[in-house]
Write a protein that holds these residues in place. Sequence first.
Motif, PDB file in Angstrom:
ATOM      1  N   ILE A 287     -18.934  12.067  18.526  1.00 46.45           N
ATOM      2  CA  ILE A 287     -19.769  13.234  18.228  1.00 46.45           C
ATOM      3  C   ILE A 287     -20.674  13.474  19.427  1.00 46.45           C
ATOM      4  CG2 ILE A 287     -21.552  14.195  16.732  1.00 46.45           C
ATOM      5  CD1 ILE A 287     -20.465  12.502  14.465  1.00 46.45           C
ATOM      6  N   SER A 288     -20.740  14.705  19.882  1.00 52.69           N
ATOM      7  CA  SER A 288     -21.566  15.021  21.048  1.00 52.69           C
ATOM      8  C   SER A 288     -22.412  16.261  20.789  1.00 52.69           C
ATOM      9  CB  SER A 288     -20.678  15.251  22.282  1.00 52.69           C
ATOM     10  OG  SER A 288     -19.780  16.324  22.068  1.00 52.69           O
ATOM     11  N   GLY A 289     -23.624  16.277  21.403  1.00 49.71           N
ATOM     12  CA  GLY A 289     -24.474  17.458  21.404  1.00 49.71           C
ATOM     13  C   GLY A 289     -25.012  17.877  20.058  1.00 49.71           C
ATOM     14  N   MET A 290     -25.245  16.945  19.149  1.00 47.85           N
ATOM     15  CA  MET A 290     -25.695  17.280  17.794  1.00 47.85           C
ATOM     16  C   MET A 290     -27.179  16.973  17.632  1.00 47.85           C
ATOM     17  SD  MET A 290     -24.293  15.658  14.188  1.00 47.85           S
ATOM     18  CE  MET A 290     -24.762  13.987  14.691  1.00 47.85           C
ATOM     19  N   THR A 291     -27.893  17.863  16.934  1.00 49.69           N
ATOM     20  CA  THR A 291     -29.294  17.642  16.565  1.00 49.69           C
ATOM     21  C   THR A 291     -29.407  17.610  15.055  1.00 49.69           C
ATOM     22  OG1 THR A 291     -30.133  18.731  18.562  1.00 49.69           O
ATOM     23  CG2 THR A 291     -31.641  18.549  16.697  1.00 49.69           C
ATOM     24  N   VAL A 292     -29.917  16.501  14.518  1.00 45.26           N
ATOM     25  CA  VAL A 292     -30.043  16.327  13.071  1.00 45.26           C
ATOM     26  C   VAL A 292     -31.475  15.942  12.733  1.00 45.26           C
ATOM     27  CG1 VAL A 292     -29.280  15.052  11.046  1.00 45.26           C
ATOM     28  CG2 VAL A 292     -27.640  15.628  12.817  1.00 45.26           C
ATOM     29  N   MET A 331     -17.493   4.121  16.977  1.00 43.55           N
ATOM     30  CA  MET A 331     -18.144   5.419  16.866  1.00 43.55           C
ATOM     31  C   MET A 331     -19.050   5.596  18.081  1.00 43.55           C
ATOM     32  SD  MET A 331     -20.603   7.094  13.910  1.00 43.55           S
ATOM     33  CE  MET A 331     -22.003   6.026  14.243  1.00 43.55           C
ATOM     34  N   ASN A 332     -18.925   6.728  18.731  1.00 41.11           N
ATOM     35  CA  ASN A 332     -19.745   7.020  19.904  1.00 41.11           C
ATOM     36  C   ASN A 332     -20.430   8.365  19.718  1.00 41.11           C
ATOM     37  OD1 ASN A 332     -19.125   4.859  22.087  1.00 41.11           O
ATOM     38  ND2 ASN A 332     -17.115   5.399  21.260  1.00 41.11           N
ATOM     39  N   LEU A 333     -21.763   8.347  19.751  1.00 39.93           N
ATOM     40  CA  LEU A 333     -22.560   9.568  19.708  1.00 39.93           C
ATOM     41  C   LEU A 333     -23.197   9.752  21.078  1.00 39.93           C
ATOM     42  CD1 LEU A 333     -22.224   8.773  16.673  1.00 39.93           C
ATOM     43  CD2 LEU A 333     -24.455   9.791  16.272  1.00 39.93           C
ATOM     44  N   THR A 334     -23.000  10.907  21.679  1.00 40.33           N
ATOM     45  CA  THR A 334     -23.521  11.156  23.018  1.00 40.33           C
ATOM     46  C   THR A 334     -24.347  12.436  23.035  1.00 40.33           C
ATOM     47  OG1 THR A 334     -21.519  12.377  23.671  1.00 40.33           O
ATOM     48  CG2 THR A 334     -21.532  10.016  24.078  1.00 40.33           C
ATOM     49  N   GLY A 335     -25.486  12.372  23.745  1.00 30.05           N
ATOM     50  CA  GLY A 335     -26.332  13.546  23.905  1.00 30.05           C
ATOM     51  C   GLY A 335     -26.844  14.123  22.604  1.00 30.05           C
ATOM     52  N   CYS A 336     -27.167  13.269  21.629  1.00 26.22           N
ATOM     53  CA  CYS A 336     -27.605  13.734  20.314  1.00 26.22           C
ATOM     54  C   CYS A 336     -29.114  13.543  20.146  1.00 26.22           C
ATOM     55  CB  CYS A 336     -26.872  12.989  19.206  1.00 26.22           C
ATOM     56  SG  CYS A 336     -25.088  13.293  19.161  1.00 26.22           S
ATOM     57  N   THR A 337     -29.680  14.241  19.165  1.00 28.68           N
ATOM     58  CA  THR A 337     -31.090  14.114  18.814  1.00 28.68           C
ATOM     59  C   THR A 337     -31.202  13.857  17.322  1.00 28.68           C
ATOM     60  OG1 THR A 337     -31.816  15.578  20.595  1.00 28.68           O
ATOM     61  CG2 THR A 337     -33.342  15.247  18.763  1.00 28.68           C
ATOM     62  N   PHE A 338     -31.968  12.812  16.966  1.00 30.07           N
ATOM     63  CA  PHE A 338     -32.183  12.476  15.560  1.00 30.07           C
ATOM     64  C   PHE A 338     -33.685  12.503  15.271  1.00 30.07           C
ATOM     65  CE2 PHE A 338     -28.270  10.438  16.869  1.00 30.07           C
ATOM     66  CZ  PHE A 338     -27.392  10.846  15.873  1.00 30.07           C
ATOM     67  N   GLY A 339     -34.057  13.214  14.235  1.00 37.65           N
ATOM     68  CA  GLY A 339     -35.471  13.347  13.924  1.00 37.65           C
ATOM     69  C   GLY A 339     -35.769  13.295  12.446  1.00 37.65           C
ATOM     70  N   MET A 340     -37.062  13.191  12.122  1.00 39.05           N
ATOM     71  CA  MET A 340     -37.541  13.260  10.752  1.00 39.05           C
ATOM     72  C   MET A 340     -38.745  14.181  10.706  1.00 39.05           C
ATOM     73  SD  MET A 340     -38.977  10.366   8.109  1.00 39.05           S
ATOM     74  CE  MET A 340     -40.638  10.438   8.761  1.00 39.05           C
TER      75      MET A 340
END
Length: 535
Positions: A287-292, A331-340
Amino acid sequence: MAEPEEKTPAPPQRPGRGTHLLRWVVGIIVGICIILFIASFFIDEPVRRVIEKKLNTHLVGYTVRLPGLHVRLIGFALTFKGLTIAQKAHPAPPIIEFPILKANVHWREIFSGKLVGELTLIRPKVHVNLAQLKTEVHSNVPVKKRGWQQALEDIYPLKINHVLIKDGDITYLDPDSKLPLRLGHVNFEADNIRNIHLPDRVYPSNFHLDTTVFDSGRGTVDGKANLLAEPVPGVKAHFKLEKVPIDRIKPIIARASLSIQGGQLGTDGAIEYGPKVNTAQIRNLVISGMTVDYIHSAATAAAENRRAAMARQAAKKLSNRPGLLLRMDQMNLTGCTFGMINRNKAAPYRIFISDTNLHLSNFSNQFSQGASTARLTGKFMGTGTTQATAAFRPEKQGPDLDLYVKIDNTQLTGMNELLHSYANFTVTGGTFSLITELHVKNNAVTGYLKPFFKDLQVRHERKGPLHRLYEMLVGGVAKLLENRPRQQVATKADISGPLKSPQTSTWQIIVELVRNAFFKAILPTFEHEARAVKR
């Protein structure tokens, strides 16, 4: 000179009995074909009415319309035109549309001594919206008793051995989304469904599926099946997804208090499902470029508790379940943003990790598969260099987790929303760092959280005397705790004791760490001084 003798022409030969018989046979066959061809047009309407009536009789909860049908007696073939199946509770749009459906003898199997049929579906369409889906899920009539098998037999009396779908379309219409979730250009083929060939094989039937996913993605499935296996059909297949846009599922995951932007997914793996084997393996998920963002508020608190309880039950049910193997190799996540985002405060705030790269390996529901490991790098609040490693194992006697996190030099000005929400003050400078180590085993937790504040500068503005006194106290406490050689403020929170609930999952522990202990360790002195000022 003698004239040449004229040759007498031979008398014409009369056809023999064999030739006459052949002509009669051919003539009879041609005549029968002509009669059958003409008769086909006269029996179309009666047959159409009979089949439409039978379909409506056997399908429970659905309405069938069959505007057109053509019977080809030569070859025993039927062509359905405009066949639609609608749910009675929510008839618009129809759940299934078959512009052209052809049923005929599977001639290739005649040479095997078998009389079976084949279906060809051209541009079929499946439409499902949320209201229709809820009706299906909450129906009191089991799927086996809704008449689908009988309906198939009504369409064509021969047992179907070959199915071909050309350019199909499957669409889910969500009321909160402007764009539907669509599988387009669906092509599917399955043969030997009746196990005519290779009956001793576990999976004698081959099938192939390819489709576009959400317009720009691509998916393929290749495998084998035993559709006649009891008590459930058996399937063994390989799948692959490429360039799937994740944010198309935004309206669906929003109901779980999640907000998603961007992102692209690719994966490949294998599944096997049957009476004795249940495995699902993801070889590689990217998964790449995702903001959650996870959004917490007073309105969502009750739903969060319900989802947490359901997650606990599901994890307990799946963990080390005999006969079930769920596995993800990588599983590889690249360039992602995770927030609350916390909206359950007088002053809402958001915390996040950007530029996140996460590598997870050997994730499984079975303890025998060994430990899962994870490595994460990113930037806390966009500036703090973050590194984390974790090792965890499927719960056998409670959660089993080792976690290490290090955050360096986060700019405190980027944390003003958080600081203001928890301690009602803001800063104009300084950095924040954190080291934490956490171990969970045998239903007990041990570890520590150690935050550092460096060069802390509290904003001084023209405010009331009480607020100015509070800011002075905050700055004063920072000076008292200051580490002179390094010019930083440090404190430490030890963590030890039994878990509140032995059923708590590994993921819940991590979430609780972020939601509770983390914040209490970051601002212990600030919270203390805030209470002192209020008194």
